[in-house]
Structure formats: structure tokens, C-alpha cells
Design a protein around this motif. Structure first.
Motif, PDB file in Angstrom:
ATOM      1  N   GLU A  33      -2.769   2.364  -3.197  1.00 37.53           N
ATOM      2  CA  GLU A  33      -2.960   3.682  -3.201  1.00 37.53           C
ATOM      3  C   GLU A  33      -1.681   4.141  -3.115  1.00 37.53           C
ATOM      4  OE1 GLU A  33      -6.133   5.364  -0.893  1.00 37.53           O
ATOM      5  OE2 GLU A  33      -6.142   7.281  -1.882  1.00 37.53           O
TER       6      GLU A  33
ATOM      7  N   ARG B  69      -6.047  -3.071  15.386  1.00 30.78           N
ATOM      8  CA  ARG B  69      -6.642  -2.914  13.737  1.00 30.78           C
ATOM      9  C   ARG B  69      -7.702  -2.354  13.770  1.00 30.78           C
ATOM     10  NH1 ARG B  69      -3.567  -5.283   9.932  1.00 30.78           N
ATOM     11  NH2 ARG B  69      -4.543  -3.699   8.702  1.00 30.78           N
TER      12      ARG B  69
ATOM     13  N   PHE C 167       1.387  15.493   2.845  1.00 34.35           N
ATOM     14  CA  PHE C 167       0.969  14.607   1.851  1.00 34.35           C
ATOM     15  C   PHE C 167      -0.405  15.047   0.677  1.00 34.35           C
ATOM     16  CE2 PHE C 167       2.555  10.451   3.457  1.00 34.35           C
ATOM     17  CZ  PHE C 167       2.708  10.690   4.470  1.00 34.35           C
TER      18      PHE C 167
ATOM     19  N   LYS D  86      -3.191  13.881  -1.845  1.00 34.86           N
ATOM     20  CA  LYS D  86      -4.625  13.209  -1.295  1.00 34.86           C
ATOM     21  C   LYS D  86      -4.570  11.688  -1.962  1.00 34.86           C
ATOM     22  CE  LYS D  86      -7.142  16.974  -0.649  1.00 34.86           C
ATOM     23  NZ  LYS D  86      -8.399  17.930  -0.972  1.00 34.86           N
TER      24      LYS D  86
ATOM     25  N   GLN E  38       0.311   2.148  -0.310  1.00 41.07           N
ATOM     26  CA  GLN E  38      -0.386   1.696   0.821  1.00 41.07           C
ATOM     27  C   GLN E  38      -1.537   0.525   0.167  1.00 41.07           C
ATOM     28  OE1 GLN E  38      -3.524   4.108   2.638  1.00 41.07           O
ATOM     29  NE2 GLN E  38      -3.174   3.295   4.426  1.00 41.07           N
TER      30      GLN E  38
ATOM     31  N   PHE F  29       0.868   7.497  -2.480  1.00 41.31           N
ATOM     32  CA  PHE F  29       0.971   8.918  -1.820  1.00 41.31           C
ATOM     33  C   PHE F  29       2.288   9.643  -2.201  1.00 41.31           C
ATOM     34  CE2 PHE F  29      -2.859   9.214   0.371  1.00 41.31           C
ATOM     35  CZ  PHE F  29      -3.292   7.723   0.647  1.00 41.31           C
TER      36      PHE F  29
ATOM     37  N   LEU G 210      -3.048   6.532  11.691  1.00 44.30           N
ATOM     38  CA  LEU G 210      -1.658   5.939  11.425  1.00 44.30           C
ATOM     39  C   LEU G 210      -0.850   6.489  12.116  1.00 44.30           C
ATOM     40  CD1 LEU G 210      -1.932   5.831   7.419  1.00 44.30           C
ATOM     41  CD2 LEU G 210      -1.662   3.959   9.086  1.00 44.30           C
TER      42      LEU G 210
ATOM     43  N   LEU H 232      -9.169  13.021   1.326  1.00 42.90           N
ATOM     44  CA  LEU H 232      -8.213  13.919   2.312  1.00 42.90           C
ATOM     45  C   LEU H 232      -6.700  13.536   2.333  1.00 42.90           C
ATOM     46  CD1 LEU H 232     -10.884  15.028   4.768  1.00 42.90           C
ATOM     47  CD2 LEU H 232     -10.200  16.185   2.552  1.00 42.90           C
ATOM     48  N   GLY H 233      -6.373  12.173   2.102  1.00 41.29           N
ATOM     49  CA  GLY H 233      -4.919  12.004   2.338  1.00 41.29           C
ATOM     50  C   GLY H 233      -4.785  11.906   4.083  1.00 41.29           C
TER      51      GLY H 233
ATOM     52  N   TYR I 258       5.050   7.188  -1.098  1.00 37.46           N
ATOM     53  CA  TYR I 258       4.891   5.747  -0.485  1.00 37.46           C
ATOM     54  C   TYR I 258       3.724   5.282  -0.877  1.00 37.46           C
ATOM     55  CZ  TYR I 258       6.986   7.839   3.995  1.00 37.46           C
ATOM     56  OH  TYR I 258       8.077   8.158   4.587  1.00 37.46           O
TER      57      TYR I 258
ATOM     58  N   GLY J 216      -5.708  -2.045   3.561  1.00 38.48           N
ATOM     59  CA  GLY J 216      -5.819  -2.699   5.046  1.00 38.48           C
ATOM     60  C   GLY J 216      -4.414  -2.461   5.572  1.00 38.48           C
ATOM     61  N   GLN J 217      -3.529  -1.863   5.069  1.00 47.61           N
ATOM     62  CA  GLN J 217      -2.274  -1.480   5.530  1.00 47.61           C
ATOM     63  C   GLN J 217      -1.545  -0.232   5.867  1.00 47.61           C
ATOM     64  OE1 GLN J 217      -0.390  -4.679   6.049  1.00 47.61           O
ATOM     65  NE2 GLN J 217      -2.190  -5.289   5.561  1.00 47.61           N
ATOM     66  N   GLY J 218      -0.405   0.036   6.448  1.00 46.91           N
ATOM     67  CA  GLY J 218       0.143   1.018   6.502  1.00 46.91           C
ATOM     68  C   GLY J 218       1.028   1.369   5.444  1.00 46.91           C
ATOM     69  N   LEU J 219       1.655   2.532   5.498  1.00 43.91           N
ATOM     70  CA  LEU J 219       2.286   3.207   4.248  1.00 43.91           C
ATOM     71  C   LEU J 219       3.729   2.466   4.216  1.00 43.91           C
ATOM     72  CD1 LEU J 219      -0.167   5.220   4.542  1.00 43.91           C
ATOM     73  CD2 LEU J 219       1.442   6.684   3.564  1.00 43.91           C
TER      74      LEU J 219
ATOM     75  N   PHE K 185       5.864   3.655   9.163  1.00 43.51           N
ATOM     76  CA  PHE K 185       4.559   3.619   9.509  1.00 43.51           C
ATOM     77  C   PHE K 185       4.001   2.295   9.992  1.00 43.51           C
ATOM     78  CE2 PHE K 185       2.303   7.530   7.883  1.00 43.51           C
ATOM     79  CZ  PHE K 185       3.588   8.222   7.211  1.00 43.51           C
ATOM     80  N   GLY K 186       3.000   2.389  10.930  1.00 40.39           N
ATOM     81  CA  GLY K 186       2.396   1.187  11.328  1.00 40.39           C
ATOM     82  C   GLY K 186       1.165   0.840  10.336  1.00 40.39           C
ATOM     83  N   ASP K 187       0.520  -0.393  10.759  1.00 42.73           N
ATOM     84  CA  ASP K 187      -0.509  -0.936   9.735  1.00 42.73           C
ATOM     85  C   ASP K 187      -1.753   0.007   9.824  1.00 42.73           C
ATOM     86  OD1 ASP K 187       0.645  -4.250   9.848  1.00 42.73           O
ATOM     87  OD2 ASP K 187       0.878  -2.557   8.617  1.00 42.73           O
ATOM     88  N   GLY K 188      -1.951   0.788  10.885  1.00 40.53           N
ATOM     89  CA  GLY K 188      -3.149   1.497  11.069  1.00 40.53           C
ATOM     90  C   GLY K 188      -4.211   0.975  12.053  1.00 40.53           C
TER      91      GLY K 188
END
Lengths: 113, 115
Positions: A88, B9, A103, A105, A38, A90, B90, B41-42, A36, A41-44, B106-109
Motif C-alpha cells: 500500500e 505487534r 496523509f 487514504k 507499507q 501513501f 503506528l 481512512l489512511g 511512503y 503487517g509492516q510500518g511505513l 515509523f515503527g512496525d505498528g
């Protein structure tokens, strides 16, 4: 127990250079494997996935990954990096009989213009 | 395309407050997940749900609960927020089954700060 290790916390490459991000896993059988990405500021976003068959898998954005059972690795590669690849990354594992993703790190990629 | 929407957000709350994080998906997915992401930590799984009103603990459920009253919505609840729950949260969803044919989306968090 299953685990995923991404040995490199941060990698910097020049735009146009090749890229390889490392991923090693620990699991008792052949796992399902994912990469994945990222953006800040976004999701994966899913780049690519491996289940079985051909050990070289192609993904989106020009990425590919190679599964090597003997080395318990699933490294991500791209022949020529673009500035927009800075993000980033993953690596993740899903074991048989489980919905759960484990996942690594993450590896942060910086691209020098 | 699958759309996973997290209601906020950014969110700032105070210690001891009850906090709700909402997640909605529009693809009729059975499975939904909540993760927290911390630097170095991921991603770590808090809870997941494989059906309405069903839930399973992940790796770090302590201090959290979840609710899934409708298939499209999965809520994460911090019963009494503490500063160590400041994090990026997330949400993800997937079809039933396993493996690469059912990847998680996934969503944007939600970046949550507890003061």
C-alpha cells in the motif's frame, strides 16, 4: 486546510509493466511532499521526498515522482514493476510551520505474475 | 539506520481496561508521533511530542492521552478502552525542524483489538 487525495483505492498491474500512482494535494503554498510504502503487517517506509528545486525526484527501489505545481499533483512512477512492489502506498504533505503530516487514504497495489 | 520499536505487534484487551502502547526510538529524535490507521481512512494523527514532557493534540485525541518522560520513549494511553479503538497504531519519530530533511521514521505498528 490542507488535504491529500489519492483517487485510486486499488490498482492491479502485471509484473514488468509500468506504474503510475496519483496524488493530488490542496495547500496554499508549496508543500513538502512524501511518498511512503507499507508492506503487509509492516510500518511505513519512506520512498522519496520533495521540497523544492528539481520537480522530478528519485527515490529508493527504482521509484520516482514528479511535482506539478499547476496540477497540484505529485504522482509516483516506476518503469517496471516487480512482484515485491505489491504493497500500500501513501502520499503525504507537510505544510510550512507544521510538524504534522497529512496523509492520503492510500492506494493498494497488486501485482500479477 | 533509525530504529523505532513498538513493544507489541498484537494486543487484545477488554472494554474499559486502561491500555498502554509503548514506543522507543534509538536515534535521539526530538519529535515523536502516534497515529492510528484504519482501512479507507489512511493515517490520522492522535498526538505528537516535540520534547520531553511536551505534547500536542493531533486530529483525533479524544479517548487518548500520552506520556513522554524520557526522550526515547513515547507512550500512548487508552484511559478506558472501547471497541471503536480497535485499530492499527503506528509510532513515528523525527529530528527537529520540518520538511524532507527531517522525515518521519515509523515503527512496525501495534494491532490492537478491544473486545
Amino acid at each position: 486546510a490542507q488535504s491529500v487525495t489519492q483517487p485510486d483505492i486499488h490498482i492491479t498491474v502485471s509484473e514488468g509493466a509500468s506504474l503510475e500512482l496519483r496524488c493530488n494535494y490542496s495547500y496554499g503554498a508549496t508543500p513538502y511532499l512524501f511518498w511512503y510504502v507499507q508492506s503487509p503487517g509492516q510500518g511505513l517506509q519512506l520512498l522519496l521526498k520533495y521540497f523544492s528545486g528539481d520537480t522530478l525526484v528519485q527515490g529508493i527501489k527504482g521509484f520516482e515522482a514528479e511535482f506539478k505545481r499547476s496540477q497540484s499533483s505529485f504522482n509516483l512512477r516506476k518503469p517496471s514493476v516487480h512482484w515485491s512492489d505489491a504493497a500500500e502506498y501513501f502520499c503525504a504533505l507537510e505544510g510550512a510551520g507544521s510538524y504534522q503530516l497529512t496523509f492520503g487514504k492510500g492506494t493498494k497495489l497488486s501485482v500479477i505474475p | 539506520d533509525v530504529k523505532v520499536t513498538q513493544s507489541s505487534r498484537y494486543l487484545v484487551k477488554r472494554t474499559g481496561e486502561k491500555v498502554f502502547l509503548e514506543c522507543v526510538q534509538d536515534m535521539d529524535h526530538e519529535n515523536m508521533f502516534w497515529y492510528r490507521q484504519d482501512p479507507g481512512l489512511g493515517l490520522r494523527l492522535i498526538y505528537f511530542s516535540y520534547d520531553v514532557k511536551m505534547k500536542e493534540k493531533g486530529d483525533i485525541p479524544e479517548g487518548y492521552s500520552v506520556s513522554r518522560e524520557k526522550k526515547e520513549r513515547f507512550s500512548l494511553i487508552l484511559e478506558s478502552a472501547s471497541t471503536n479503538q480497535t485499530s492499527m497504531y503506528l509510532c513515528a519519530s523525527s529530528l527537529p525542524g520540518q520538511g524532507p530533511n527531517q522525515p518521519q521514521h515509523f515503527g512496525d505498528g501495534t494491532r490492537l483489538s478491544i473486545l
